[in-house]
Design an enzyme around this catalytic site. Structure first.
Site, short mmCIF file in Angstrom:
data_model
loop_
_atom_site.label_atom_id
_atom_site.label_comp_id
_atom_site.label_asym_id
_atom_site.label_seq_id
_atom_site.Cartn_x
_atom_site.Cartn_y
_atom_site.Cartn_z
N ARG A 48 0.94 -1.04 -0.06
CA ARG A 48 -0.11 -0.01 -0.09
C ARG A 48 0.91 1.29 0.15
NH1 ARG A 48 -1.68 3.50 3.44
NH2 ARG A 48 -3.73 4.48 3.24
N SER A 122 -12.58 -3.22 1.80
CA SER A 122 -12.74 -2.38 3.09
C SER A 122 -14.07 -2.25 3.32
CB SER A 122 -11.96 -1.14 3.23
OG SER A 122 -10.63 -1.36 2.62
N LYS A 152 -3.42 6.74 7.71
CA LYS A 152 -4.44 7.26 6.63
C LYS A 152 -4.57 8.84 7.05
CE LYS A 152 -6.81 3.62 4.54
NZ LYS A 152 -8.17 3.03 3.95
#
Length: 226
Positions: A48, A122, A152
């Site tokens: 990611r 998600s 995030k």
């Protein structure tokens, strides 16, 4: 391909942005961390690499790093998942792709390849889980954030550990992994509530001894499953 439940106990998620405290070379940092984590026993790795401090604006460099991470995962027989970037995942033949609610629809992804591909989705709310439960294209859910997370920029509302139990009691049967601020002391409870595993970022990337911390996380996850 491994059974989905087998790959979720200790699911490591990371990109160059998560390893910048280790020095100037982003790609080398991530590969160093990933190798230690693989030696410690992670069961899955999600590449990611996005947001500030990532290689998002250097696609060739990012692709090259993704392939290096994938090669490393293959040496340890650990599935390699790409976050969000469907084109990259399909091009390098990653084992899977993980997408969020606003990313490419899972039916579209499945229709783009005839090769086996793990698809993770998600989920932050019960109604999302109920929709996903009916979609045969989805192999597992990433449930979170369980706790506040620094990984995030605009995280969704935190859910708390008991949300996992809420999902199971509401009839959600798909495999699921809990993510977002999860630390070693939370693992047993999350597993007891019905999570098939935990997904971690900083618990591994910020550890003083990555391999030892990874082993400890894995032991907690496995012990809870006995």
């Amino acid at each position: 391909m491994k059974n989905i439940q087998e790959i979720l106990p200790l699911y490591f998620v990371a990109g160059t942005q998560d390893c910048r405290h280790l020095g100037e070379n982003p790609a080398e940092n991530l590969l160093f961390v990933l190798k230690q984590a693989l030696e410690g026993g992670i069961t899955c790795f999600q590449f990611r690499d996005k947001g500030k401090f990532s290689l998002e604006n250097s696609p060739m460099e990012q692709r090259s790093l993704a392939i290096s991470c994938q090669d490393l995962c293959r040496q340890y027989n650990v599935p390699f998942i790409v976050d969000d970037n469907v084109d990259l995942a399909l091009e390098i033949e990653a084992d899977g792709i993980h997408v969020g609610q606003s990313d490419m629809p899972v039916k579209t992804i499945r229709a783009r390849t005839n090769k086996p591909l793990i698809i993770g989705w998600s989920v932050n709310r019960l109604d999302e889980a109920k929709i996903g439960e009916e979609l045969s294209e989805i192999d597992y859910f990433g449930i979170g954030p369980i706790f506040p997370t620094q990984s995030k920029e605009n995280p969704k509302p935190t859910l708390g550990m008991a949300f996992i139990q809420t999902l199971r009691e509401a009839g959600i049967t798909k495999p699921l992994v809990a993510i977002g601020g999860v630390k070693q002391e939370h693992v047993k409870t999350l597993r007891k509530y019905g999570s098939d595993g935990v997904a971690v970022i900083t618990a591994i990337t910020q550890a003083n001894d990555i391999k030892v911390e990874t082993q400890a996380l894995k032991e907690e996850s496995n012990a809870s499953n006995q």
